[in-house]
Design a protein around this motif. Structure first.
Motif, PDB file in Angstrom:
ATOM      1  N   ALA A   1       0.758  -1.282   0.033  1.00 16.22           N
ATOM      2  CA  ALA A   1       0.083   0.087   0.107  1.00 16.22           C
ATOM      3  C   ALA A   1       0.849   1.005   0.054  1.00 16.22           C
ATOM      4  O   ALA A   1       1.901   1.212   0.535  1.00 16.22           O
ATOM      5  N   ALA A   2       0.497   2.280  -0.570  1.00 10.46           N
ATOM      6  CA  ALA A   2       1.109   3.573  -0.730  1.00 10.46           C
ATOM      7  C   ALA A   2       1.397   4.139   0.937  1.00 10.46           C
ATOM      8  O   ALA A   2       0.573   4.022   1.791  1.00 10.46           O
ATOM      9  N   PRO A   3       2.508   4.761   1.189  1.00 10.46           N
ATOM     10  CA  PRO A   3       2.997   5.089   2.262  1.00 10.46           C
ATOM     11  C   PRO A   3       2.037   6.446   2.856  1.00 10.46           C
ATOM     12  O   PRO A   3       1.470   7.115   1.820  1.00 10.46           O
ATOM     13  N   ARG A   4       1.804   6.824   3.898  1.00 12.63           N
ATOM     14  CA  ARG A   4       1.392   7.913   4.302  1.00 12.63           C
ATOM     15  C   ARG A   4       2.463   8.892   5.105  1.00 12.63           C
ATOM     16  O   ARG A   4       3.256   8.393   5.883  1.00 12.63           O
ATOM     17  N   GLU A   5       2.470  10.005   4.934  1.00 16.77           N
ATOM     18  CA  GLU A   5       3.038  10.805   5.894  1.00 16.77           C
ATOM     19  C   GLU A   5       2.364  10.901   7.392  1.00 16.77           C
ATOM     20  O   GLU A   5       1.390  11.540   7.484  1.00 16.77           O
ATOM     21  N   VAL A   6       2.939  10.225   8.049  1.00 12.07           N
ATOM     22  CA  VAL A   6       2.520  10.190   9.674  1.00 12.07           C
ATOM     23  C   VAL A   6       3.010  11.274  10.445  1.00 12.07           C
ATOM     24  O   VAL A   6       4.263  11.420  10.666  1.00 12.07           O
ATOM     25  N   THR A   7       2.291  12.066  10.947  1.00 15.73           N
ATOM     26  CA  THR A   7       2.585  13.207  11.751  1.00 15.73           C
ATOM     27  C   THR A   7       3.350  12.623  13.035  1.00 15.73           C
ATOM     28  O   THR A   7       2.951  11.589  13.546  1.00 15.73           O
ATOM     29  N   ASN A   8       4.139  13.339  13.730  1.00 10.63           N
ATOM     30  CA  ASN A   8       4.662  13.013  15.070  1.00 10.63           C
ATOM     31  C   ASN A   8       3.718  12.792  16.136  1.00 10.63           C
ATOM     32  O   ASN A   8       3.736  11.785  17.043  1.00 10.63           O
ATOM     33  N   LYS A   9       2.500  13.812  16.107  1.00 14.00           N
ATOM     34  CA  LYS A   9       1.302  13.541  17.059  1.00 14.00           C
ATOM     35  C   LYS A   9       0.633  12.394  16.659  1.00 14.00           C
ATOM     36  O   LYS A   9       0.271  11.566  17.646  1.00 14.00           O
ATOM     37  N   GLU A  10       0.575  11.800  15.424  1.00 17.61           N
ATOM     38  CA  GLU A  10      -0.117  10.798  15.039  1.00 17.61           C
ATOM     39  C   GLU A  10       0.629   9.505  15.626  1.00 17.61           C
ATOM     40  O   GLU A  10      -0.046   8.413  15.892  1.00 17.61           O
ATOM     41  N   ARG A  11       1.970   9.531  15.590  1.00 16.39           N
ATOM     42  CA  ARG A  11       2.781   8.367  16.192  1.00 16.39           C
ATOM     43  C   ARG A  11       2.735   8.452  17.725  1.00 16.39           C
ATOM     44  O   ARG A  11       2.766   7.390  18.232  1.00 16.39           O
ATOM     45  N   MET A  12       2.907   9.788  18.339  1.00 17.64           N
ATOM     46  CA  MET A  12       3.044   9.841  19.721  1.00 17.64           C
ATOM     47  C   MET A  12       1.791   9.560  20.663  1.00 17.64           C
ATOM     48  O   MET A  12       1.862   8.904  21.774  1.00 17.64           O
ATOM     49  N   LEU A  13       0.728   9.769  19.957  1.00 14.81           N
ATOM     50  CA  LEU A  13      -0.427   9.457  20.799  1.00 14.81           C
ATOM     51  C   LEU A  13      -0.799   8.087  21.038  1.00 14.81           C
ATOM     52  O   LEU A  13      -0.871   7.616  22.308  1.00 14.81           O
ATOM     53  N   PRO A  14      -0.811   7.263  20.035  1.00 16.43           N
ATOM     54  CA  PRO A  14      -1.116   5.551  20.418  1.00 16.43           C
ATOM     55  C   PRO A  14       0.285   5.319  21.352  1.00 16.43           C
ATOM     56  O   PRO A  14       0.216   4.533  21.950  1.00 16.43           O
ATOM     57  N   ALA A  15       1.348   5.836  20.821  1.00 16.92           N
ATOM     58  CA  ALA A  15       2.438   5.298  21.684  1.00 16.92           C
ATOM     59  C   ALA A  15       2.496   5.612  23.302  1.00 16.92           C
ATOM     60  O   ALA A  15       2.539   4.739  24.061  1.00 16.92           O
ATOM     61  N   MET A  16       1.868   6.822  23.577  1.00 17.01           N
ATOM     62  CA  MET A  16       1.612   7.341  25.007  1.00 17.01           C
ATOM     63  C   MET A  16       0.572   6.411  25.465  1.00 17.01           C
ATOM     64  O   MET A  16       0.503   6.055  26.743  1.00 17.01           O
ATOM     65  N   LEU A  17      -0.637   5.933  24.684  1.00 19.61           N
ATOM     66  CA  LEU A  17      -1.519   5.247  25.056  1.00 19.61           C
ATOM     67  C   LEU A  17      -0.953   3.970  25.751  1.00 19.61           C
ATOM     68  O   LEU A  17      -1.480   3.409  26.805  1.00 19.61           O
ATOM     69  N   ILE A  18      -0.278   3.432  24.754  1.00 19.72           N
ATOM     70  CA  ILE A  18       0.235   2.016  24.784  1.00 19.72           C
ATOM     71  C   ILE A  18       1.207   1.932  26.231  1.00 19.72           C
ATOM     72  O   ILE A  18       0.932   1.062  27.210  1.00 19.72           O
ATOM     73  N   MET A  19       1.729   3.241  26.350  1.00 19.48           N
ATOM     74  CA  MET A  19       2.916   3.154  27.594  1.00 19.48           C
ATOM     75  C   MET A  19       2.001   3.481  28.832  1.00 19.48           C
ATOM     76  O   MET A  19       2.386   2.629  29.706  1.00 19.48           O
ATOM     77  N   TYR A  20       0.953   4.293  28.595  1.00 17.29           N
ATOM     78  CA  TYR A  20       0.355   4.541  29.916  1.00 17.29           C
ATOM     79  C   TYR A  20      -0.694   3.472  30.527  1.00 17.29           C
ATOM     80  O   TYR A  20      -1.074   3.262  31.636  1.00 17.29           O
ATOM     81  N   ILE A  21      -1.099   2.596  29.437  1.00 19.64           N
ATOM     82  CA  ILE A  21      -2.075   1.581  29.849  1.00 19.64           C
ATOM     83  C   ILE A  21      -1.086   0.458  30.608  1.00 19.64           C
ATOM     84  O   ILE A  21      -1.399   0.052  31.914  1.00 19.64           O
ATOM     85  N   MET A  22      -0.025   0.364  29.993  1.00 18.64           N
ATOM     86  CA  MET A  22       1.083  -0.354  31.009  1.00 18.64           C
ATOM     87  C   MET A  22       1.247   0.255  32.231  1.00 18.64           C
ATOM     88  O   MET A  22       1.623  -0.929  33.204  1.00 18.64           O
TER      89      MET A  22
END
Lengths: 401, 365
Positions: B160-181
């Motif tokens: 599939a064609a790549p998307r330009e993922v912004t930093n906030k798009e990457r950080m929000l799920p990352a922080m979600l995963i981190m804080y659930i743990m």
């Protein structure tokens, strides 16, 4: 100073939790070193999958070009049978890009017929594909340059439809030799170098030490955590009315509050110095500006003790205080460059960090350890940290009874 | 009909909810951190083209023009305030004499990745000049300018064609995963240790509730709390920070659910190893932060060495981040994250079995 001594003895008798908290900077520095390395060796290599559909001598030469010299230091190649395997390598993030060498590549190259190599980029990655593309394009430019100059002998070889005679082989060899003698660019390929530097007056950092940038921040995070643990012990004493019994001993509430703060600050300082020395030895941090670093550690110990003294006086609920103190600690650590050095952040963020004591301390520590001017005012730092220490004493005094 | 497990879960949730500060901070922190890290290390929108300034030094002006044309052809914008590219003095003479040809790329305030990509293109340009350019009088002749190259590189994206993922798009799920743990490894972990120490757990078991009810209730409470975190963090992220995750939401939810189950089970398992809340709290923080760092919540897994990537995929955070990273990169066309879901469920199953055995042992002590 009876209480001061008693607190020290109590912690040293059962140091398990303190040691766990203190292990934080060492654990994280180990992770950072594993990820980024501790010197100027650069980031890990990018993995390039190669699907060789040609399997000719020329295609093997091309594959060999990716593992030699400076290119080999930046890229690792892995063979893939087809694009299905490439997709799997991409999915499992084992390759950042894939180069497809088409069938008949060598034959067309020797006949100097224009052709294109296809480079597939892994859409999951952003950095690796750019590096792979840059290197592949550079190699293609070199190959194109060589082909352009050796075009004539190559075409002559390719046009032969029979086994050449000894004289013809000799003639072709002479032609290749003569072309090589006059070729442009050949001798300089190995001498072209591009260096990335951060600042104009900077040369390539030969003695770069990652730990001197990251470890001070991590120690700060460790000290905040250790202090948190000490405050939890004070809180438990308070909730279980042990502190109140001190007052009936009788020890004045002010004396209790002062001794608690002094013990907390002194413990944080001693632990900080020990951790710094140990980390310095493990990660071979250059011994620059140790006097300034020591003063900053004293200021930091005063701040940490005072700040946590204030936070733990906000409530008598263990859970509430735990939550608030954990989160404030993480914010203080981040704002102070606990996980990423202050210098790695944008200028606007740095200007905010300079107003946070942990940020000031981190800036001063990293600058002093890397032999740069401090960049902070030491009197202001002590004034700031001293104010928090005094506030911590007042707040603790309020909660003694 | 709901059994005793539900009452236990509700009790745990009520206790957690009553702790207002804890509730506030556990939900606010991930959003604030995503905003902070997102702002610190990148822009909100897709990246703008990289600006480059070519400083030719003691070289003919024509060389500067060739360099600028080449870099422009690689998608860079030539501007006065860009990343400075300093060509070596007398570059053509150096090439001709076979001397060192050292160029410098001065990063300044630009991102290092941009500087690296400029560096790669400058090297390419210098090879090009070395092979094809020569001076005739005051004129620079680029011999390859008007011919089709013998060897070119066409870059494409496989899949599939790549998307330009912004930093906030990457950080929000990352922080979600981190804080659930983080939440299951700190708050809930200490809660269990404290409840065990004060005898609350034993009193629950003396009631008609069975140990299975207890385990199920504890897991349900953690899952419910994690769900609340997901709703609040993604909701606020979307409404306040303007982060719109362009993913297949069914797959995304499945991965999150499997991760939440794994985190809750591992949290329960970890809780069964501690006797004091001090040690539980300390090790809980340590474990959750290490899991976040190694799992790719702090940096993309593509930059870590292969061995660490393998370690990441053996961790719940790594599996979740890898699957989410793929969803962010490929958008709704992402294939079903079967491996991630299966591995997370397997981790959850193993942790639950260990947790159940250890908890049973703790209850009869």
């Amino acid at each position: 100073m009876h209480l001061f001594r008693m607190y020290w003895q109590r912690t040293l008798r059962r140091p398990g939790s303190v040691l766990i908290w203190l292990s934080l900077p060492f654990v994280f520095m180990t992770i950072y070193t594993m990820v980024f390395g501790n010197d100027s060796s650069g980031p890990p290599k990018t993995t390039l999958a190669i699907v060789d559909r040609d399997s000719s001598m020329v295609s093997r030469l091309l594959k060999g070009a990716f593992v030699q010299g400076p290119v080999g230091e930046m890229i690792t190649t892995v063979d893939a049978a087809d694009t299905m395997e490439v997709l799997e390598l991409f999915r499992t993030e084992k390759a950042s890009a894939a180069l497809i060498i088409p069938d008949g590549f060598g034959e067309r190259l020797l006949r100097t017929k224009p052709q294109a190599l296809t480079l597939y980029k892994n859409p999951r990655h952003s950095i690796g594909p750019q590096i792979a593309e840059g290197i592949t394009r550079s190699l293609a430019v070199i190959a194109d340059g060589l082909l352009a100059q050796f075009q004539q002998p190559l075409q002559q070889i390719a046009s032969m439809d029979r086994t050449p005679t000894v004289d013809e082989v000799g003639e072709m060899s002479r032609m290749v030799f003569a072309t090589g003698q006059n070729a442009r660019g050949l001798s300089v390929i190995q001498k072209i170098n591009v260096t990335v530097v951060e600042e104009e007056d900077e040369t390539e950092a030969a003695d770069f030490n990652l730990a001197s940038m990251f470890f001070p921040g991590l120690i700060m995070f460790g000290l905040l955590s250790v202090s948190l643990h000490l405050e939890h012990r004070f809180l438990r004493d308070r909730v279980e009315h042990v502190t109140r019994r001190f007052v009936t001993a009788p020890v004045s509430p002010w004396s209790i509050a002062i001794q608690q703060r002094l013990y907390s600050a002194s413990f944080v300082y001693v632990v900080g110095v020990l951790a710094a020395v140990l980390g310095g030895l493990i990660w071979r941090i250059p011994a620059h500006g140790l006097g300034a670093a020591n003063l900053i550690t004293i200021a930091l110990a005063l701040f940490v003790s005072g700040f946590n003294g204030v936070v733990f006086s906000l409530s008598n609920s263990v859970r509430a205080v735990s939550a608030i103190s954990s989160i404030t600690m993480i914010f203080l650590a981040i704002l102070g460059g606990g996980f990423f050095p202050v210098e790695f952040t944008p200028p606007a963020f740095q200007s905010v960090m300079k107003f946070v004591p942990t940020g000031m301390a981190n800036l001063g520590l990293t600058h002093s350890l890397t032999g740069k001017p401090l960049g902070i005012s030491m009197p202001v730092l002590f004034l700031y940290c001293g104010a928090f220490f005094v506030a911590g004493m007042f707040a603790s005094r309020r909660r003694v009874l | 009909m709901r059994g005793n497990w539900w009452k236990i879960a509700r009790l745990e949730l009520t206790l957690a909810m009553r702790d207002r500060e804890s509730l506030l901070w556990s939900l606010v922190a991930p959003i604030a951190m995503a905003w902070m890290f997102g702002g610190m290390f990148g822009d909100d929108g897709p990246p703008a083209p990289t600006r480059v300034t070519v400083v030719a030094g003691a070289n003919p002006p024509a060389l500067r023009a060739v360099a600028e044309d080449y870099l422009r052809g690689r998608g860079f914008v030539i501007a006065e305030d860009g990343i400075r590219v300093e060509l070596p003095d007398s570059m053509l003479d150096r090439i001709g004499d076979g001397r060192d040809v050292d160029a410098r790329v001065i990063q300044g305030d630009a991102a290092s990745l941009r500087a690296q990509s400029v560096s790669a293109s400058v090297r390419e340009m210098m090879y090009h000049v070395a092979f094809h350019a020569r001076m005739e009088g005051d004129t620079l002749i680029a011999s390859a300018a008007d011919r089709v190259p013998f060897l070119a590189v066409e870059s494409r994206t496989l899949g599939a064609a790549p998307r330009e993922v912004t930093n906030k798009e990457r950080m929000l799920p990352a922080m979600l995963i981190m804080y659930i743990m983080f939440q299951v490894m700190t708050f809930f972990l200490s809660l269990w240790v404290d409840d065990l120490r004060t005898g609350k757990i034993k009193r629950i078991v003396m009631s008609p509730s069975t140990p299975s009810d207890l385990l199920l209730g504890e897991i349900a409470a953690r899952l419910a709390w994690a769900s609340l975190q997901v709703v609040v963090i993604l909701g606020v992220g979307s409404l306040v920070m303007g982060v719109r995750l362009d993913v297949n939401w069914f797959y995304f939810s499945l991965v999150l659910l499997a991760f939440m189950l794994a985190a809750a089970s591992i949290g329960m398992m970890a809780a069964s190893f501690f006797r004091t809340s001090e040690k539980a709290g300390a090790i809980g923080v340590l474990i959750s932060l290490v899991l976040a760092a190694l799992g790719g919540c702090w940096w993309p897994l593509e930059i870590v060495p292969a061995a660490l990537r393998a370690v990441a995929l053996a961790l719940p955070t790594g599996q979740a981040m890898s699957a989410i990273g793929e969803m962010l990169a490929l958008g709704p066309a992402t294939p079903f994250p079967l491996t991630a879901v299966a591995v997370l469920l397997l981790m959850s199953g193993i942790a639950l079995i260990v947790a159940a055995r250890r908890m049973r042992a703790q209850l009869v002590q």
